[in-house]
Design a protein around this motif. Structure first.
Motif, PDB file in Angstrom:
ATOM      1  N   UNK A  42       0.850  -1.188   0.000  1.00  0.00           N
ATOM      2  CA  UNK A  42       0.000   0.000   0.000  1.00  0.00           C
ATOM      3  C   UNK A  42       0.893   1.249   0.000  1.00  0.00           C
ATOM      4  N   UNK A  75       3.420  -7.173   0.061  1.00  0.00           N
ATOM      5  CA  UNK A  75       3.791  -7.090   1.476  1.00  0.00           C
ATOM      6  C   UNK A  75       2.583  -7.078   2.390  1.00  0.00           C
ATOM      7  N   UNK A  76       1.399  -6.672   1.862  1.00  0.00           N
ATOM      8  CA  UNK A  76       0.275  -6.490   2.788  1.00  0.00           C
ATOM      9  C   UNK A  76      -1.022  -7.115   2.259  1.00  0.00           C
ATOM     10  N   UNK A  77      -1.683  -6.448   1.316  1.00  0.00           N
ATOM     11  CA  UNK A  77      -2.963  -6.962   0.819  1.00  0.00           C
ATOM     12  C   UNK A  77      -2.765  -7.435  -0.621  1.00  0.00           C
ATOM     13  N   UNK A  78      -3.866  -7.869  -1.256  1.00  0.00           N
ATOM     14  CA  UNK A  78      -3.776  -8.251  -2.658  1.00  0.00           C
ATOM     15  C   UNK A  78      -3.545  -7.003  -3.512  1.00  0.00           C
ATOM     16  N   UNK A 123      -2.377 -11.147 -10.280  1.00  0.00           N
ATOM     17  CA  UNK A 123      -2.539 -10.667  -8.906  1.00  0.00           C
ATOM     18  C   UNK A 123      -1.293 -10.978  -8.087  1.00  0.00           C
ATOM     19  N   UNK A 174       0.045 -11.726  -4.270  1.00  0.00           N
ATOM     20  CA  UNK A 174      -0.561 -12.277  -3.070  1.00  0.00           C
ATOM     21  C   UNK A 174       0.468 -12.300  -1.958  1.00  0.00           C
ATOM     22  N   UNK A 175       0.128 -11.770  -0.784  1.00  0.00           N
ATOM     23  CA  UNK A 175       1.081 -11.857   0.317  1.00  0.00           C
ATOM     24  C   UNK A 175       1.358 -13.324   0.664  1.00  0.00           C
ATOM     25  N   UNK A 176       2.605 -13.635   0.925  1.00  0.00           N
ATOM     26  CA  UNK A 176       2.941 -15.009   1.295  1.00  0.00           C
ATOM     27  C   UNK A 176       3.260 -15.895   0.123  1.00  0.00           C
ATOM     28  N   UNK A 177       3.111 -15.395  -1.092  1.00  0.00           N
ATOM     29  CA  UNK A 177       3.445 -16.205  -2.259  1.00  0.00           C
ATOM     30  C   UNK A 177       4.325 -15.411  -3.197  1.00  0.00           C
ATOM     31  N   UNK A 221      -6.174  -4.580  -8.629  1.00  0.00           N
ATOM     32  CA  UNK A 221      -6.978  -5.242  -7.596  1.00  0.00           C
ATOM     33  C   UNK A 221      -7.133  -4.255  -6.452  1.00  0.00           C
ATOM     34  N   UNK A 222      -8.393  -4.037  -6.034  1.00  0.00           N
ATOM     35  CA  UNK A 222      -8.635  -3.037  -4.995  1.00  0.00           C
ATOM     36  C   UNK A 222      -7.745  -3.316  -3.771  1.00  0.00           C
ATOM     37  N   UNK A 223      -7.004  -2.288  -3.344  1.00  0.00           N
ATOM     38  CA  UNK A 223      -6.016  -2.512  -2.282  1.00  0.00           C
ATOM     39  C   UNK A 223      -6.120  -1.445  -1.219  1.00  0.00           C
ATOM     40  N   UNK A 224      -7.268  -0.816  -1.078  1.00  0.00           N
ATOM     41  CA  UNK A 224      -7.428   0.210  -0.061  1.00  0.00           C
ATOM     42  C   UNK A 224      -7.675   1.555  -0.694  1.00  0.00           C
ATOM     43  N   UNK A 278      -6.529  -9.980   2.445  1.00  0.00           N
ATOM     44  CA  UNK A 278      -6.438  -9.389   3.789  1.00  0.00           C
ATOM     45  C   UNK A 278      -7.048  -7.990   3.915  1.00  0.00           C
ATOM     46  N   UNK A 279      -7.375  -7.331   2.795  1.00  0.00           N
ATOM     47  CA  UNK A 279      -7.882  -5.963   2.899  1.00  0.00           C
ATOM     48  C   UNK A 279      -9.134  -5.901   3.773  1.00  0.00           C
ATOM     49  N   UNK A 339      -5.278  -1.852   7.096  1.00  0.00           N
ATOM     50  CA  UNK A 339      -5.254  -1.780   5.634  1.00  0.00           C
ATOM     51  C   UNK A 339      -6.505  -1.115   5.069  1.00  0.00           C
ATOM     52  N   UNK A 340      -7.685  -1.459   5.637  1.00  0.00           N
ATOM     53  CA  UNK A 340      -8.905  -0.920   5.007  1.00  0.00           C
ATOM     54  C   UNK A 340      -9.343   0.404   5.628  1.00  0.00           C
ATOM     55  N   UNK A 396      -1.894 -15.238   5.363  1.00  0.00           N
ATOM     56  CA  UNK A 396      -0.794 -16.078   4.886  1.00  0.00           C
ATOM     57  C   UNK A 396       0.329 -16.200   5.911  1.00  0.00           C
ATOM     58  N   UNK A 430      -6.688 -14.852 -13.119  1.00  0.00           N
ATOM     59  CA  UNK A 430      -5.387 -14.220 -12.862  1.00  0.00           C
ATOM     60  C   UNK A 430      -5.180 -13.944 -11.381  1.00  0.00           C
ATOM     61  N   UNK A 431      -5.943 -14.626 -10.534  1.00  0.00           N
ATOM     62  CA  UNK A 431      -5.857 -14.342  -9.094  1.00  0.00           C
ATOM     63  C   UNK A 431      -4.763 -15.139  -8.416  1.00  0.00           C
ATOM     64  N   UNK A 489     -11.078  -7.358 -14.564  1.00  0.00           N
ATOM     65  CA  UNK A 489     -11.077  -6.150 -13.739  1.00  0.00           C
ATOM     66  C   UNK A 489     -10.943  -4.846 -14.519  1.00  0.00           C
ATOM     67  N   UNK A 505     -12.501   0.434 -10.095  1.00  0.00           N
ATOM     68  CA  UNK A 505     -12.333   0.806  -8.689  1.00  0.00           C
ATOM     69  C   UNK A 505     -11.254   1.856  -8.473  1.00  0.00           C
TER      70      UNK A 505
END
Lengths: 246, 571
Positions: free
Chosen positions: A112, A153-156, A169, A171-174, A194-197, B144-145, B151-152, B237, B308-309, B383, B453
């Motif tokens: 973010x 590092x944080x969200x998608x 996309x 992904x945290x942890x991957x 991808x919506x991230x905040x 996680x958002x 984060x949110x 994760x 693509x996720x 998207x 978005x």
């Protein structure tokens, strides 16, 4: 195929031409179907408007000679579905599933609300002292096959370069490995897809596709060296599958 | 239900167990929520067309507000407009009338269903007003958002949003049980399975589909709430969880959900096009079987939302095949509807215009879905605004056009008065044309690479021309398209005033409606308009002798033949 997509947005990578071919193929197929179906619909509406003294016909639609009007188009759709599936899988395989040998590998880290790009530097090897890390600025050499190692590092987040027709996309942890090969020099937008905040809209970056001479000149000017984030393992992930899950 | 004594206002309109009153409660709640959802789209579309300017009647749309508006617009339109109006309102109102019984088999469960639904709507609206503002993590609410407040940045709304959705689901589970049980057990004597009107079948199949698909989402919602509140790590994760797991649980519900709202809309259209073309349905059983096939296949397509996720790319190949396959029964259904018009005697009344325009516009939604279901093309289009245009070409016909068709068609039965036909036609053309002008341009924006978005595209040179630019690139027309779409939306909203005027004027001042103003066959038209408590005279409940689509039967003078008319009594 019909140059529609190239007109709207430049095709700046090998995958862009592939993906656009598929989009235009589908455009032609479903375009014909759409016009036919709408044509029949509007024809019937005008042809069978209420007329004084003319009674509607009594048709159950369950006799064989009646329901062929539904079954023939049904079978034709099946044929066209198979054509689309074949090309969709072929192009998907080439862009996402198959991973050609890389000339260079970069790392892309989303957080973010900024992108960090780690370029391998002059030795073309990641994890060495001459790596160049840049925020919201990705510098690529035209005609080079790149692997990217993507994480968050944080969200998608989502790595998207519209001119490359490429999206993946983060992904945290991957760590997800993919590839692209720029084919046209220029400056391109890099969007988070991808919506991230609340800062999603400002999570934008620039991609510079340069020829070799310009790229090397830029590399010369880079003095700062960085330490890689510790959440990256030393070895890359399974190299045969572009986006293998953990 | 035999004793129909005088009741107080509260008993009659607020705590009623009468299916018609509960149906109206759902409908009016849905209409109010539609106004709120529409207002939200007004605010964010103005921001998209004129970024950074104050929006009249709203104020400045900040990034946080933009996310909250678009998230809640989507949530409201699906869970608090499409679901309650299409399934709950019409299901409640129509099912007992169309199958010829006096009420739902579980009237109190029915009342509880509405009360939980109302509570869920109130919780959602409260969440918008709390500090931090409404939840802004998209209607898909990906962790996680959606989990981490850091984060949110919406400390209350992320939990309340989820709670509201979960309660709404409970309400529809209760309603769905009622619909299925009632149709299976309380049909009028003589009504066989294939004498049930298609709209009733569609609502029943949609309810079964909903019940079968929603379990994983309820489980996922509880897991997500626990992640939010008591610190579990199902989707985290760093503690061994997996954020992608939520996406599977969500879309396993989310894709069948599309068909949950599509099927009742198709049912409404079937009733209206048969009535106004004076035709028997072309292949009743074909419609039935393609509906069942669609419902079954819809369980195997969910991962096309996740190409693509970060799923295994080999898996995408399977889901592109299933997604293409589902186009076949849906296309077949549309062909059957079109074929029904052949040889008809078509009357272009307002409900018929809306029903036909449903077919015309849903075709666009269907064919553009092929682009997104084809893996290779979805790499780019996922998207983008192409997706937005595509699903609005499905959801707008479903939740707005089909609902207007239903309201214009059943209004005489609901309220015992006719709606004004001229105002109806004005409303139709205004709505249909402006709807297309909103979403056709957005296909172009999507193809130019505009992603969803994002509140402000001025930072993207490919999409937004520099103020001093002398040459505009084709991809920069994306911004002009946003402006066209916004103007068209303003026109669309203006034409809804025509509808509201017509609706409320007709409610009190409209011409009195007879029992069967459209000369239709199904049983609801044999009850008085509006039907009293108990629907049919207790000593003269209907008996069914034939299917619902016996129009223009050869040898009969009348071109309709009510389901309950005894065979001997030839007109």
């Amino acid at each position: 195929m019909i140059g529609l997509m190239d007109f709207i947005l430049p095709q700046a990578s090998t995958s862009a031409t592939q993906v656009d071919f598929l989009i235009e193929l589908i455009f032609v197929i479903v375009g014909v179907w759409f016009i036919l179906a709408e044509g029949v619909l509007f024809y019937l509406i005008f042809r069978f408007r209420k007329k004084e003294g003319v009674k509607a016909q009594y048709i159950t639609g369950e006799k064989h000679e009646e329901n062929k009007w539904v079954h023939i188009p049904h079978n034709l759709i099946l044929v066209f579905d198979v054509i689309i599936i074949i090309f969709a899988i072929k192009i998907w395989y080439g862009v996402k599933q198959h991973l050609p040998a890389p000339d260079e590998t970069i790392r892309v880290i989303g957080q973010q609300w900024a992108w960090t790009f780690v370029h391998p530097g002059k030795d073309k090897i990641l994890g060495t002292d001459d790596d160049v890390a840049k925020v919201d600025e990705l510098r690529l050499k035209v005609g080079t096959t790149y692997h990217f190692q993507l994480t968050s590092k944080d969200v998608l987040h989502s790595f998207s370069i519209p001119a490359f027709r490429l999206k993946q996309d983060a992904i945290p942890g991957r760590i997800i490995t993919g590839w692209f090969k720029p084919t046209k020099t220029g400056e391109y937008d890099f969007q988070c897809a991808e919506i991230c905040g609340i800062g999603h809209g400002i999570m934008q970056a620039k991609v510079f596709v340069e020829n070799e001479a310009d790229h090397n000149k830029w590399l010369e000017g880079q003095k700062e060296h960085i330490v890689l984030p510790d959440f990256f393992p030393a070895a890359p992930m399974n190299p045969t599958i572009a986006a293998a899950p953990n | 239900m035999s004793a129909h004594h005088e009741m107080s206002f509260w008993q009659k309109y607020v705590f009623s167990t009468d299916h018609k009153v509960i149906g109206m409660q759902y409908m009016f709640t849905g209409m109010i929520m539609a106004l709120i959802g529409g207002y939200m789209s007004y605010a964010f579309r103005m921001q998209l067309a004129f970024p950074g300017h104050e929006v009249p009647l709203f104020g400045l749309v900040t990034f946080a507000k933009y996310s909250a508006l678009s998230t809640n617009h989507g949530t409201i339109m699906i869970f608090w407009v499409a679901m309650p109006v299409l399934i709950a309102a019409l299901g409640n109102f129509l099912i007992p009338l169309m199958i010829g019984c006096d009420d739902m088999v579980f009237p109190r469960v029915n009342r509880l269903s509405y009360q939980i639904f109302l509570l869920s709507a109130i919780i959602l609206l409260i969440s918008l007003a709390l500090p931090g503002g409404g939840f802004g993590g998209a209607w898909t609410s990906y962790p996680p958002l959606s989990v981490e407040q850091q984060y949110n940045l919406t400390p209350y709304a992320n939990f309340l949003w989820l709670l509201a959705v979960a309660l709404e689901i409970v309400a529809f589970l209760l309603g769905g049980i009622n619909f299925i049980t009632t149709v299976m057990n309380a049909r009028a004597p003589g009504m066989k399975m294939f004498d049930i009107p298609i709209v009733v079948w569609m609502i029943v199949i949609a309810s079964i589909l909903f019940m079968a698909s929603v379990g994983p989402l309820v489980a996922g919602s509880v897991m997500l709430m626990m992640d939010q509140t008591i610190g579990t790590g199902f989707f985290d994760a760093s503690r061994g969880g997996d954020p992608i797991l939520w996406q599977h649980l969500f879309w396993f519900f989310g894709h069948p959900e599309v068909y949950v709202v599509l099927l009742p809309a198709m049912g409404i259209v079937a009733e209206i096009i048969t009535t106004f073309s004076r035709k028997k349905m072309f292949g009743y059983k074909t419609v039935f079987y393609t509906t069942v096939a669609t419902a079954i296949i819809s369980f195997f397509v969910w991962a096309h939302h996740q190409f693509v996720a970060g799923i295994d790319p080999r898996m995408a190949n399977i889901f592109t095949v299933t997604t293409m396959i589902i186009s076949i029964p849906i296309a077949e259904m549309v062909f059957v509807y079109i074929a029904t018009l052949w040889g008809g005697s078509i009357r272009l009344t307002t409900p018929m215009l809306f029903a036909l325009s449903f077919l015309a516009s849903f075709l666009m939604g269907g064919v553009t879905g092929i682009f997104l279901g084809a893996t290779g093309a979805d790499i780019f289009l996922h998207d983008t605004y192409f997706v937005i245009a595509h699903f609005h070409y499905t959801f707008f016909p479903i939740a707005i056009i089909a609902v207007f068709a239903a309201i214009y068609y059943w209004f005489p039965k609901m309220f015992g008065r006719m709606m004004n036909e001229t105002l109806g036609q004005i409303h139709f053309w205004g709505t249909f044309i402006s709807f297309n002008l909103i979403f056709l341009p957005l296909f172009y924006s999507g193809l130019a690479g505009t992603h969803r978005r994002i509140a402000d595209y001025r930072g993207f040179p490919e999409l937004y021309p520099h103020p001093n630019a002398t040459e505009i690139l084709p991809s920069q027309w994306a911004q002009d398209m946003q402006v066209i779409a916004t103007y068209a939306m303003l026109v669309l909203i203006a034409f809804q005033i025509v509808f509201l005027v017509n609706f409320f004027w007709s409610l009190f001042k409209g011409k009195k409606a007879e029992a069967n103003p459209w000369q239709a066959n199904s049983l609801e038209w044999q009850a008085p308009s509006p039907p009293p408590h108990g629907n049919f005279p207790p000593d003269n409940m209907p008996t069914v002798y034939r299917g619902p689509y016996e129009y223009s039967v050869p040898g009969r003078e009348l071109d309709y033949w009510p389901q309950n008319e005894p065979p001997a009594a030839t007109a």
